[in-house]
Write an enzyme that holds these catalytic residues in place. Structure first.
Site, PDB file in Angstrom:
ATOM      1  N   ASN A 203       0.866  -1.187   0.000  1.00 47.94           N
ATOM      2  CA  ASN A 203       0.000   0.000   0.000  1.00 47.94           C
ATOM      3  C   ASN A 203       0.901   1.236   0.000  1.00 47.94           C
ATOM      4  O   ASN A 203       1.487   1.577   1.033  1.00 47.94           O
ATOM      5  CB  ASN A 203      -0.896  -0.024   1.246  1.00 47.94           C
ATOM      6  CG  ASN A 203      -1.751   1.225   1.348  1.00 47.94           C
ATOM      7  OD1 ASN A 203      -1.896   1.970   0.369  1.00 47.94           O
ATOM      8  ND2 ASN A 203      -2.313   1.458   2.522  1.00 47.94           N
ATOM      9  N   TRP A 204       0.995   1.885  -1.147  1.00 45.53           N
ATOM     10  CA  TRP A 204       1.917   3.023  -1.266  1.00 45.53           C
ATOM     11  C   TRP A 204       1.281   4.342  -0.819  1.00 45.53           C
ATOM     12  O   TRP A 204       1.948   5.379  -0.858  1.00 45.53           O
ATOM     13  CB  TRP A 204       2.432   3.129  -2.708  1.00 45.53           C
ATOM     14  CG  TRP A 204       3.364   2.017  -3.056  1.00 45.53           C
ATOM     15  CD1 TRP A 204       3.985   1.176  -2.174  1.00 45.53           C
ATOM     16  CD2 TRP A 204       3.784   1.610  -4.363  1.00 45.53           C
ATOM     17  NE1 TRP A 204       4.766   0.276  -2.856  1.00 45.53           N
ATOM     18  CE2 TRP A 204       4.663   0.517  -4.195  1.00 45.53           C
ATOM     19  CE3 TRP A 204       3.505   2.052  -5.658  1.00 45.53           C
ATOM     20  CZ2 TRP A 204       5.267  -0.121  -5.277  1.00 45.53           C
ATOM     21  CZ3 TRP A 204       4.104   1.410  -6.733  1.00 45.53           C
ATOM     22  CH2 TRP A 204       4.967   0.341  -6.548  1.00 45.53           C
ATOM     23  N   LYS A 205       0.023   4.292  -0.440  1.00 51.70           N
ATOM     24  CA  LYS A 205      -0.656   5.505   0.069  1.00 51.70           C
ATOM     25  C   LYS A 205      -0.416   6.678  -0.895  1.00 51.70           C
ATOM     26  O   LYS A 205      -0.421   6.481  -2.097  1.00 51.70           O
ATOM     27  CB  LYS A 205      -0.173   5.811   1.495  1.00 51.70           C
ATOM     28  CG  LYS A 205      -0.172   4.571   2.385  1.00 51.70           C
ATOM     29  CD  LYS A 205      -0.001   4.867   3.832  1.00 51.70           C
ATOM     30  CE  LYS A 205       0.074   3.562   4.597  1.00 51.70           C
ATOM     31  NZ  LYS A 205      -0.039   3.711   6.019  1.00 51.70           N
TER      32      LYS A 205
ATOM     33  N   HIS B 277      -9.641   0.998   4.614  1.00 53.28           N
ATOM     34  CA  HIS B 277      -8.380   1.211   5.331  1.00 53.28           C
ATOM     35  C   HIS B 277      -8.629   2.179   6.489  1.00 53.28           C
ATOM     36  O   HIS B 277      -9.402   3.129   6.357  1.00 53.28           O
ATOM     37  CB  HIS B 277      -7.322   1.773   4.373  1.00 53.28           C
ATOM     38  CG  HIS B 277      -5.951   1.756   4.972  1.00 53.28           C
ATOM     39  ND1 HIS B 277      -5.525   2.704   5.867  1.00 53.28           N
ATOM     40  CD2 HIS B 277      -4.919   0.884   4.827  1.00 53.28           C
ATOM     41  CE1 HIS B 277      -4.286   2.425   6.238  1.00 53.28           C
ATOM     42  NE2 HIS B 277      -3.896   1.322   5.625  1.00 53.28           N
TER      43      HIS B 277
ATOM     44  N   GLY C 210       2.822  -1.124   4.400  1.00 51.40           N
ATOM     45  CA  GLY C 210       2.901   0.283   4.023  1.00 51.40           C
ATOM     46  C   GLY C 210       4.351   0.703   3.873  1.00 51.40           C
ATOM     47  O   GLY C 210       4.968   0.554   2.822  1.00 51.40           O
TER      48      GLY C 210
ATOM     49  N   GLU D  60      -5.667  -5.214  10.673  1.00 47.66           N
ATOM     50  CA  GLU D  60      -4.731  -4.104  10.824  1.00 47.66           C
ATOM     51  C   GLU D  60      -5.061  -3.306  12.084  1.00 47.66           C
ATOM     52  O   GLU D  60      -5.888  -2.362  12.029  1.00 47.66           O
ATOM     53  CB  GLU D  60      -4.829  -3.166   9.626  1.00 47.66           C
ATOM     54  CG  GLU D  60      -4.411  -3.784   8.319  1.00 47.66           C
ATOM     55  CD  GLU D  60      -3.716  -2.741   7.450  1.00 47.66           C
ATOM     56  OE1 GLU D  60      -2.566  -2.962   7.078  1.00 47.66           O
ATOM     57  OE2 GLU D  60      -4.326  -1.699   7.181  1.00 47.66           O
TER      58      GLU D  60
ATOM     59  N   GLY E 101       1.976   2.224  10.739  1.00 48.40           N
ATOM     60  CA  GLY E 101       2.912   3.334  10.614  1.00 48.40           C
ATOM     61  C   GLY E 101       3.541   3.766  11.929  1.00 48.40           C
ATOM     62  O   GLY E 101       4.212   4.792  11.979  1.00 48.40           O
TER      63      GLY E 101
ATOM     64  N   SER F 169       3.216  -2.139  10.617  1.00 49.51           N
ATOM     65  CA  SER F 169       4.657  -2.108  10.936  1.00 49.51           C
ATOM     66  C   SER F 169       5.366  -3.431  10.652  1.00 49.51           C
ATOM     67  O   SER F 169       6.235  -3.874  11.415  1.00 49.51           O
ATOM     68  CB  SER F 169       4.873  -1.669  12.386  1.00 49.51           C
ATOM     69  OG  SER F 169       4.363  -0.351  12.569  1.00 49.51           O
TER      70      SER F 169
HETATM   71  C1  PEP Z   1      -0.862   0.105   6.028  1.00 42.09           C
HETATM   72  O1  PEP Z   1      -0.775   1.144   5.414  1.00 42.09           O
HETATM   73  O2  PEP Z   1      -1.882  -0.562   5.932  1.00 42.09           O
HETATM   74  C2  PEP Z   1       0.251  -0.333   6.864  1.00 42.09           C
HETATM   75  C3  PEP Z   1       0.164  -1.502   7.413  1.00 42.09           C
HETATM   76  O3  PEP Z   1       1.299   0.536   6.992  1.00 42.09           O
HETATM   77  P1  PEP Z   1       2.694   0.208   7.738  1.00 42.09           P
HETATM   78  O4  PEP Z   1       3.209  -1.080   7.176  1.00 42.09           O
HETATM   79  O5  PEP Z   1       3.567   1.374   7.403  1.00 42.09           O
HETATM   80  O6  PEP Z   1       2.415   0.104   9.201  1.00 42.09           O
END
Ligand code: PEP
Length: 250
Positions: free
Chosen positions: A9-11, A94, A230, A166, A172, A209
């Site tokens: 997920n590149w947001k 999300h 992410g 999640e 993050g 994370s």
């Molecule tokens: C996400 O954006 O769904 C995510 C899990 O981000 P990260 O891996 O940075 O925690």
């Protein structure tokens, strides 16, 4: 045995050239080995990324979708539009969209159903806040999110969706759930889906994370089929290392 599934997920990161460079960099770094991979760039880079993915075996997903096919919905993108860009998957619900953009469970349900009806596989995100976990309400919150997303789906025809557990506090933050916490919730989600008659090819991911050093612990948990990633999906070398580590666990 299912191949580990990694969803990147590149947001709101990467323009078209950066997405193409990522794909090149990932292949040069050794690719993704055993893993099935879905890359989810911003809308503006879907087509460019899709072209770069031709012949690689990697697949394309979007980060969001609107439930209507077309109409006066300024700024929104529909399922047919995503399909025309080559998308096979779409992330739905999300926590950043729920929390920052005010997306409700009702909207998540409409998006989930629209994706499924349009043969885009939805990647449904569910997860509790830190307060909800501290209050002992994790299962209740996640169960409710699942129930509301699937409400109205025929009991005998729950779509072959992907569900990502999640925890909001892990996204993050650099503080991942423990493998035991993630595994427990993945099995809970699996049980809930089976109770609703979902097909056995259902996949459940952990997200929050995840990085190359901890992916192995999550993949070792029964019930976890992969990860939604992410931060660690932005650099092709880090993502290749993560895929290699995930692949070693199967
Ligand atoms: C996400 O954006 O769904 C995510 C899990 O981000 P990260 O891996 O940075 O925690």
């Amino acid at each position: 045995m299912k191949r580990p599934l990694l969803v990147a997920n590149w947001k709101m990161h990467k323009d078209q050239a950066e997405c193409r460079a990522f794909v090149r960099g990932l292949l040069e770094a050794g690719g993704v080995g055993e893993c099935a991979v879905v890359l989810c760039p911003p809308f503006t880079a879907l087509e460019a990324t899709g072209r770069a993915l031709v012949g690689t075996g990697l697949t394309l997903g979007a980060q969001d979708v609107h439930w209507e096919e077309q109409g006066a919905f300024t700024g929104e993108i529909s399922v047919p539009m995503l399909k025309a860009c080559g998308c096979e998957y779409v992330i739905v619900g999300h926590s950043e969209r729920r929390r920052i953009m005010g997306e409700t469970d009702g909207m998540v349900q409409l998006k989930f159903k629209a994706a499924w009806a349009g043969t885009l596989t939805p990647i449904l995100c569910v997860g509790e806040t830190r307060e909800e976990r501290q209050q002992g309400n994790t299962r209740q919150v996640v169960g409710k999110q699942l129930e509301l997303a699937l409400a109205g789906s025929r009991r005998d025809a729950v779509p072959p969706a992907i569900v990502a557990y999640e925890p909001v506090w892990a996204i993050g933050s650099g503080v991942a759930a423990t493998a035991a916490e993630a595994g427990e919730m993945a099995r809970f989600i699996g049980d809930e889906l089976r109770r609703r008659g979902s097909p056995s090819n259902q996949r459940i991911l952990y997200g929050g994370s995840v990085h190359p050093q901890n992916i192995g612990e999550f993949m070792a948990q029964p019930g976890i089929d992969g990860a939604l990633v992410g931060g660690a999906s932005l650099d092709p070398h880090v993502f290749a290392a993560l895929a290699a580590a995930a692949g070693r666990c199967r």
